[in-house]
Structure formats: structure tokens, C-alpha cells
Write a protein that holds these residues in place. Structure first.
Motif, mmCIF file in Angstrom:
data_model
loop_
_atom_site.group_PDB
_atom_site.id
_atom_site.type_symbol
_atom_site.label_atom_id
_atom_site.label_comp_id
_atom_site.label_asym_id
_atom_site.label_seq_id
_atom_site.Cartn_x
_atom_site.Cartn_y
_atom_site.Cartn_z
ATOM 1 N N THR A 6 11.879 78.587 20.997
ATOM 2 C CA THR A 6 12.635 78.474 19.749
ATOM 3 C C THR A 6 11.834 78.945 18.540
ATOM 4 O OG1 THR A 6 13.477 76.461 20.762
ATOM 5 C CG2 THR A 6 14.174 76.868 18.532
ATOM 6 N N ASN A 7 10.527 79.157 18.745
ATOM 7 C CA ASN A 7 9.633 79.406 17.618
ATOM 8 C C ASN A 7 9.752 78.264 16.609
ATOM 9 O OD1 ASN A 7 7.875 80.587 15.772
ATOM 10 N ND2 ASN A 7 9.478 81.841 14.824
ATOM 11 N N TRP A 8 9.566 77.065 17.126
ATOM 12 C CA TRP A 8 9.681 75.827 16.333
ATOM 13 C C TRP A 8 8.611 74.878 16.859
ATOM 14 C CZ3 TRP A 8 12.728 75.052 12.196
ATOM 15 C CH2 TRP A 8 12.937 73.749 11.746
ATOM 16 N N PRO A 9 7.704 74.416 15.997
ATOM 17 C CA PRO A 9 6.495 73.763 16.519
ATOM 18 C C PRO A 9 6.642 72.306 16.915
ATOM 19 C CG PRO A 9 6.392 73.910 14.140
ATOM 20 C CD PRO A 9 7.674 74.576 14.539
ATOM 21 N N THR A 10 7.798 71.712 16.653
ATOM 22 C CA THR A 10 7.884 70.272 16.890
ATOM 23 C C THR A 10 9.085 69.912 17.762
ATOM 24 O OG1 THR A 10 9.122 70.032 14.822
ATOM 25 C CG2 THR A 10 6.757 69.671 14.689
ATOM 26 N N PHE A 29 20.367 76.886 18.301
ATOM 27 C CA PHE A 29 19.378 75.950 17.776
ATOM 28 C C PHE A 29 19.811 75.465 16.392
ATOM 29 C CE2 PHE A 29 15.295 75.381 15.348
ATOM 30 C CZ PHE A 29 15.006 74.140 15.895
ATOM 31 N N ILE A 30 19.922 74.160 16.232
ATOM 32 C CA ILE A 30 20.379 73.580 14.967
ATOM 33 C C ILE A 30 19.198 73.193 14.090
ATOM 34 C CG2 ILE A 30 21.640 71.632 13.945
ATOM 35 C CD1 ILE A 30 23.365 73.768 15.383
ATOM 36 N N GLY A 31 18.192 72.575 14.707
ATOM 37 C CA GLY A 31 17.030 72.175 13.922
ATOM 38 C C GLY A 31 16.356 70.963 14.528
ATOM 39 N N ASP A 50 14.898 66.373 10.568
ATOM 40 C CA ASP A 50 15.300 66.345 9.158
ATOM 41 C C ASP A 50 16.575 67.143 8.911
ATOM 42 O OD1 ASP A 50 12.959 64.881 8.488
ATOM 43 O OD2 ASP A 50 11.852 66.734 8.681
ATOM 44 N N ILE A 51 16.658 68.321 9.545
ATOM 45 C CA ILE A 51 17.848 69.162 9.368
ATOM 46 C C ILE A 51 19.073 68.455 9.957
ATOM 47 C CG2 ILE A 51 18.940 71.330 10.083
ATOM 48 C CD1 ILE A 51 16.200 72.672 9.828
ATOM 49 N N MET A 107 18.385 76.474 6.459
ATOM 50 C CA MET A 107 17.423 75.370 6.526
ATOM 51 C C MET A 107 16.378 75.602 7.614
ATOM 52 S SD MET A 107 19.011 71.610 5.896
ATOM 53 C CE MET A 107 20.658 71.872 6.526
ATOM 54 N N VAL A 108 16.846 76.139 8.755
ATOM 55 C CA VAL A 108 15.907 76.408 9.846
ATOM 56 C C VAL A 108 14.853 77.424 9.399
ATOM 57 C CG1 VAL A 108 15.679 77.510 12.110
ATOM 58 C CG2 VAL A 108 17.443 75.799 11.749
ATOM 59 N N HIS A 163 12.380 75.749 6.948
ATOM 60 C CA HIS A 163 11.403 74.890 7.624
ATOM 61 C C HIS A 163 10.386 75.728 8.396
ATOM 62 C CE1 HIS A 163 13.467 70.714 7.471
ATOM 63 N NE2 HIS A 163 13.853 71.456 6.463
ATOM 64 N N ARG A 164 10.872 76.817 9.020
ATOM 65 C CA ARG A 164 9.939 77.690 9.752
ATOM 66 C C ARG A 164 8.875 78.254 8.821
ATOM 67 N NH1 ARG A 164 14.254 80.385 13.416
ATOM 68 N NH2 ARG A 164 13.950 79.242 15.350
ATOM 69 N N TYR A 220 6.375 75.513 8.257
ATOM 70 C CA TYR A 220 5.597 75.308 9.487
ATOM 71 C C TYR A 220 4.558 76.413 9.676
ATOM 72 C CZ TYR A 220 8.811 71.684 11.224
ATOM 73 O OH TYR A 220 9.542 70.541 11.402
ATOM 74 N N LEU A 243 -0.399 71.810 13.066
ATOM 75 C CA LEU A 243 0.711 71.147 13.743
ATOM 76 C C LEU A 243 0.438 70.992 15.233
ATOM 77 C CD1 LEU A 243 3.713 72.769 11.907
ATOM 78 C CD2 LEU A 243 3.343 70.333 12.174
ATOM 79 N N HIS A 300 0.768 64.718 13.479
ATOM 80 C CA HIS A 300 1.661 64.232 14.523
ATOM 81 C C HIS A 300 3.114 64.440 14.137
ATOM 82 C CE1 HIS A 300 3.656 61.741 17.421
ATOM 83 N NE2 HIS A 300 4.160 61.009 16.452
ATOM 84 N N GLY A 349 7.624 65.275 8.255
ATOM 85 C CA GLY A 349 8.994 65.300 7.771
ATOM 86 C C GLY A 349 9.090 66.364 6.679
ATOM 87 N N LEU A 350 10.205 67.037 6.629
ATOM 88 C CA LEU A 350 10.321 68.129 5.651
ATOM 89 C C LEU A 350 11.617 68.024 4.878
ATOM 90 C CD1 LEU A 350 9.346 71.583 7.187
ATOM 91 C CD2 LEU A 350 8.232 70.332 5.347
#
Lengths: 102, 74
Positions: free
Chosen positions: A67-71, A81-83, A86-87, B45-46, B49-50, B53, B60, B65, B68-69
């Protein structure tokens, strides 16, 4: 990422309209953010699938790359992918999330 | 990594952004960042946030750990 892992992740995402990669299970989340998304989905009475990344190191690392998303948690609706936490919470508050789920 | 370091890392990566770091549990681990940045305009939003990040890529993986954003465009 190897092809086998990639198709495993793709199959999981496609297995349900709403799918959540999380730490722990919906009944026993192992992280506050995962618990937060589960609460949101339960409040909306959404039927969702989930995968516990703590049970599989390969998926845990692979999904971040995919997803190229770190968490984690990561939420998908209709394969999109929605998020993260927080999103999802923001979209739930604005009503956008239930619109997306339809 | 201190909260100030996280703040300056985000500001360096997103020049001109306003960054506020909150540590609501006072544990230095469950951190919340409020980021306002003109470069967020027109981004989902995605994507927003990216972008945040990306400024904390290595942190990260290990040190942070939970981040929150909350992002806002200007």
C-alpha cells in the motif's frame, strides 16, 4: 515483494467488501488504533473481514509495502485503500464512510 | 527521538508547514501531529498523510510506535 505474498494480500483484500488489516482480532484488538477502527465499523454495523498481522510477519511487512503506507491498521473498501485509523475516524464523523460502504 | 526532533523533521520535509506535536498520554510513544501545509491543497487525505509519513520514513520503522495525524491544507 514476491508474487505469492502479493496474491495472498490481493486475495484477502478482495475476500470481503470491507476488509481490515489489524493487530489482533475484532474481539481482541492488540493496539489502540486497531480497536478504534473496529469500534467505528461495529457502530456502523458493517460486516467486515479482517486479518491479524501479528499472526504473520510476512503479511505484516508486506502490506506496508503493498500500500506504500507505513502503519497498521489499514482499511479497504471494494478493494480500494481508504486509510489508517485517523482517516477512517474522520470519514466516519463526516458520514463519508457509510456512503462509501453503501 | 524527542518531540522537537519529530517536529523539525516534518517541517524540514514540508517547508513552510505549521506543525504541532501532542503527547496526550505523556509517554513519548503515542504521538499526535497536527500539520498545516499549503502543499496539501488538492490532495486526498491519504496523499496528505503519505507526505507526512515520508518525512519520518526511518523513524516509523522503529522508534515511533503510533503517530496520530491530522492534516489541513492552507
Amino acid at each position: 515483494m514476491d508474487g505469492e505474498l502479493k496474491s495472498k494480500i490481493e486475495d484477502l483484500i478482495k475476500s470481503k467488501k470491507v476488509f481490515l488489516f489489524m493487530k489482533g482480532t475484532p474481539d481482541a484488538p492488540q493496539c489502540g488504533f486497531s480497536a478504534g477502527i473496529v469500534t467505528v465499523l461495529k457502530q456502523l454495523q458493517v460486516d467486515f473481514g479482517s486479518f491479524n498481522v501479528l499472526s504473520d510477519m510476512k503479511v505484516r511487512e508486506g502490506i506496508k509495502e503493498f500500500t506504500n503506507w507505513p502503519t497498521i491498521p489499514q482499511l479497504y473498501i471494494n478493494g480500494e485503500f481508504i486509510g489508517g485509523h485517523d482517516i477512517t475516524v474522520q470519514m466516519a464523523q463526516s458520514g463519508e464512510l457509510s456512503k462509501k460502504i453503501g | 527521538m524527542t518531540l522537537e526532533e519529530i517536529q523539525s523533521r516534518i517541517q524540514t520535509g514540508l517547508p513552510g508547514s505549521k506543525v504541532e506535536i501532542l503527547d496526550p498520554y505523556r509517554d513519548g510513544v503515542h504521538i499526535k501531529a497536527l500539520v498545516t501545509y499549503s502543499g496539501f491543497n488538492g490532495k486526498s487525505m491519504v496523499e496528505q498523510h503519505r507526505m507526512v509519513y515520508a518525512t519520518l520514513k526511518d523513524e516509523l520503522k522503529e522508534e515511533i510506535h503510533a503517530l496520530g495525524l491530522e492534516t489541513r491544507s492552507e
